[in-house]
Design an enzyme around this catalytic site. Sequence first.
Site, PDB file in Angstrom:
ATOM      1  N   TYR A  70      53.135  33.503  49.337  1.00 46.54           N
ATOM      2  CA  TYR A  70      51.693  33.746  49.312  1.00 46.54           C
ATOM      3  C   TYR A  70      50.958  32.467  48.897  1.00 46.54           C
ATOM      4  O   TYR A  70      49.961  32.075  49.529  1.00 46.54           O
ATOM      5  CB  TYR A  70      51.355  34.874  48.344  1.00 46.54           C
TER       6      TYR A  70
ATOM      7  N   LYS B  42      48.073  30.214  50.995  1.00 48.90           N
ATOM      8  CA  LYS B  42      46.746  29.841  50.515  1.00 48.90           C
ATOM      9  C   LYS B  42      46.576  28.324  50.473  1.00 48.90           C
ATOM     10  O   LYS B  42      45.494  27.798  50.768  1.00 48.90           O
ATOM     11  CB  LYS B  42      46.501  30.439  49.129  1.00 48.90           C
TER      12      LYS B  42
ATOM     13  N   ILE C  78      36.681  40.907  46.844  1.00 47.26           N
ATOM     14  CA  ILE C  78      35.756  39.787  46.843  1.00 47.26           C
ATOM     15  C   ILE C  78      34.974  39.709  48.150  1.00 47.26           C
ATOM     16  O   ILE C  78      33.776  39.410  48.155  1.00 47.26           O
ATOM     17  CB  ILE C  78      36.525  38.485  46.573  1.00 47.26           C
TER      18      ILE C  78
END
Length: 307
Positions: free
Chosen positions: A170, A174, A23
């Site tokens: 994870y 975030k 991305i």
Amino acid sequence: MTWQSGHRADDKTFLVTGANAGIGYFAAEQLAATGATVILGCRDTSKADLAMQAIRARVEGARLRQVPLNLADLSTLPATVDALGVDSLDAVVLNAGIMLSGPERRVSPQGHELMFATNHLGHFALVAHLTPVLAAGSRVITVGSFAARSERLDLADLDSKHDYQPKPSYGRSKLAQMLFAFELDRRLRASGATIASIVVHPGGALDALTPARPPLFARTPAQRLRGLPANLVLHGKDAGAHPIVRAVLDTDITGGQLWGPRVFGLRGRPHQETPHPHMTDLDTAAGLWAASSARTGVDPFSVRQSP
């Protein structure tokens, strides 16, 4: 046709972290197409070179630079900011990140759990070091994730010393990024700054639905065929970059907003979303900010808006 088609930003300079793949790469490519100077912040300089080669093959006259960026090692960040060689930045895209799958907990050079260190602490510290060059009216774009929706932060165990599992850890890293971004905007507003902190997420972005960008990465016919059924509900990483690019360029988007894909938050054109309450919780954000400042030794803004 993408949102930024025809939009010009020739006098702007943008920094994209983790711009050599996925991305981040497509955000850099799409921003380069506006005429802006795009600085690729990458840990691997050879991969950054390949990314710039791929962008130049598709964007005639692309204005690109790269700086070495290792978010996991806090001691390297002042040198990275010095290497930018700019008087001002118009936007920084906090995109870089890692997602580990192994069962063993890994740590950064400063001893912090590696995903939390890279995804959150490194970006927290980078913003602090960038403060002197963030122009009036500039934007800090934080790339969040669906993974944050189901997680909650334990302020007493941010480094996952007592509860380490790769996927939840994870997701918490975030979530920390998103909490920081919303709190950053509150503090910016309280300080009277004109910098905007905006949160985006890419939805469900798959490699199998992502167009090839040789020599950086390719997609085989078999991979393309396997990805076709998922195209009904997901999209490629090129489309996953669209909320980032719109948040950088669209002056109607203001600080404190969350943008993601329109169709169930998974695919489609960018639109504004309502963040989940745990992503904007004031007490958790304040505790995270204090802990992050203590771990990094820096503080982007010390003002906190009263609830």
